[in-house]
Write a protein that holds these residues in place. Structure first.
Motif, short mmCIF file in Angstrom:
data_model
loop_
_atom_site.label_atom_id
_atom_site.label_comp_id
_atom_site.label_asym_id
_atom_site.label_seq_id
_atom_site.Cartn_x
_atom_site.Cartn_y
_atom_site.Cartn_z
N ASN A 97 3.65 4.30 -16.48
CA ASN A 97 4.45 4.66 -15.31
C ASN A 97 3.72 5.76 -14.57
OD1 ASN A 97 6.33 5.38 -13.40
ND2 ASN A 97 7.89 6.07 -14.83
N ARG A 99 4.40 7.25 -11.84
CA ARG A 99 5.22 8.23 -11.13
C ARG A 99 5.38 9.48 -11.99
NH1 ARG A 99 5.89 8.44 -6.13
NH2 ARG A 99 7.95 9.39 -6.39
N GLU A 116 6.34 15.69 -6.42
CA GLU A 116 6.49 14.37 -7.00
C GLU A 116 5.47 13.44 -6.35
OE1 GLU A 116 10.52 13.14 -6.43
OE2 GLU A 116 11.34 14.89 -7.47
N THR A 118 2.38 9.95 -7.26
CA THR A 118 1.79 8.89 -8.09
C THR A 118 0.43 9.34 -8.58
OG1 THR A 118 2.93 7.20 -6.78
CG2 THR A 118 1.08 6.48 -8.15
#
Length: 227
Positions: A97, A99, A116, A118
């Motif tokens: 994941n 993220r 926040e 990627t």
């Protein structure tokens, strides 16, 4: 024997501080959050606080999120870069994941910045360019540690260190096959400045999902948040 009330000097419920070093005003905020990030980072450097580039990286590959501190080693309009063992727990979680969130806690300035975005691996060329700039001991350490794996003792680690020192006694140390970097491309910044009476200043930059993410100047939506 009955227990006595907790000493106020050790009871966390009694630990409090009123913040008032600075305020954050919308009129002073740039349209691009990377400009404010650069300003705050420079001020953290100037304040000579401990590890101004320390970031708490949080990942969640399943039901259990995990956090740890990593060190920021580069940043620009594309994102923030850190390095690690590519078979570590964090790397495996990022593979599952991508993220992630980052938190830069500048307590001495009564500030924190959460990001926040990627995480994606950087190229081996970029990783090697930074690897060559590290102290030689850190380069050898990257070969020694099988990060996040269970080991039997410190003695084993020390023995492996001695072996790697001998192996790389002369010449340039190559990039370990299990060491590299990740770039976190931000989609959200939240700048937090402590204020009196717990009425802190919080401003959130949210990337416009309709913008071109390949553009060097993406559009950002700026909003004030309640403390």
């Amino acid at each position: 024997m009955s227990s006595s009330p907790a000493d106020k000097t050790t009871d966390p419920a009694h630990l409090r501080r009123s913040y008032g070093l600075a305020g954050l005003h919308r009129r002073d905020l740039p349209s691009d959050p990377t400009e404010l990030f650069q300003r705050w980072f420079n001020e953290a450097l100037a304040a000579d606080i401990l590890e101004p580039n320390a970031m708490v990286l949080s990942c969640c590959a399943g039901d259990q999120p995990s956090s740890r501190t990593v060190l920021l080693k580069a940043f620009d309009a594309r994102g923030l870069v850190f390095f690690t063992n590519t078979r570590s727990r964090k790397a495996l979680e990022i593979a599952a994941n991508a993220r992630v969130s980052l938190l830069l806690p500048w307590y001495a300035l009564e500030r924190q910045l959460s990001i926040e975005g990627t995480a994606t691996p950087i190229s081996a060329t970029e990783a090697f360019a930074y690897f060559r700039s590290r102290p030689r001991g850190s380069q050898i350490g990257a070969w020694v540690s099988q990060q996040s794996r269970v080991i039997s003792s410190r003695a084993l680690l020390d023995a492996q260190w001695q072996a790697m020192q001998e192996r790389f006694r002369q010449g340039e140390i190559p990039l370990p096959p299990t060491w590299g970097g990740y770039r976190v491309e931000p989609t959200r910044f939240e700048f937090w400045q402590g204020r009196p009476n717990r009425l802190h200043d919080r401003f959130c930059y949210q990337r416009d999902p309709s913008c071109d993410h390949t553009s060097p100047h993406p559009n950002w939506r700026l909003e004030r948040l309640a403390p």
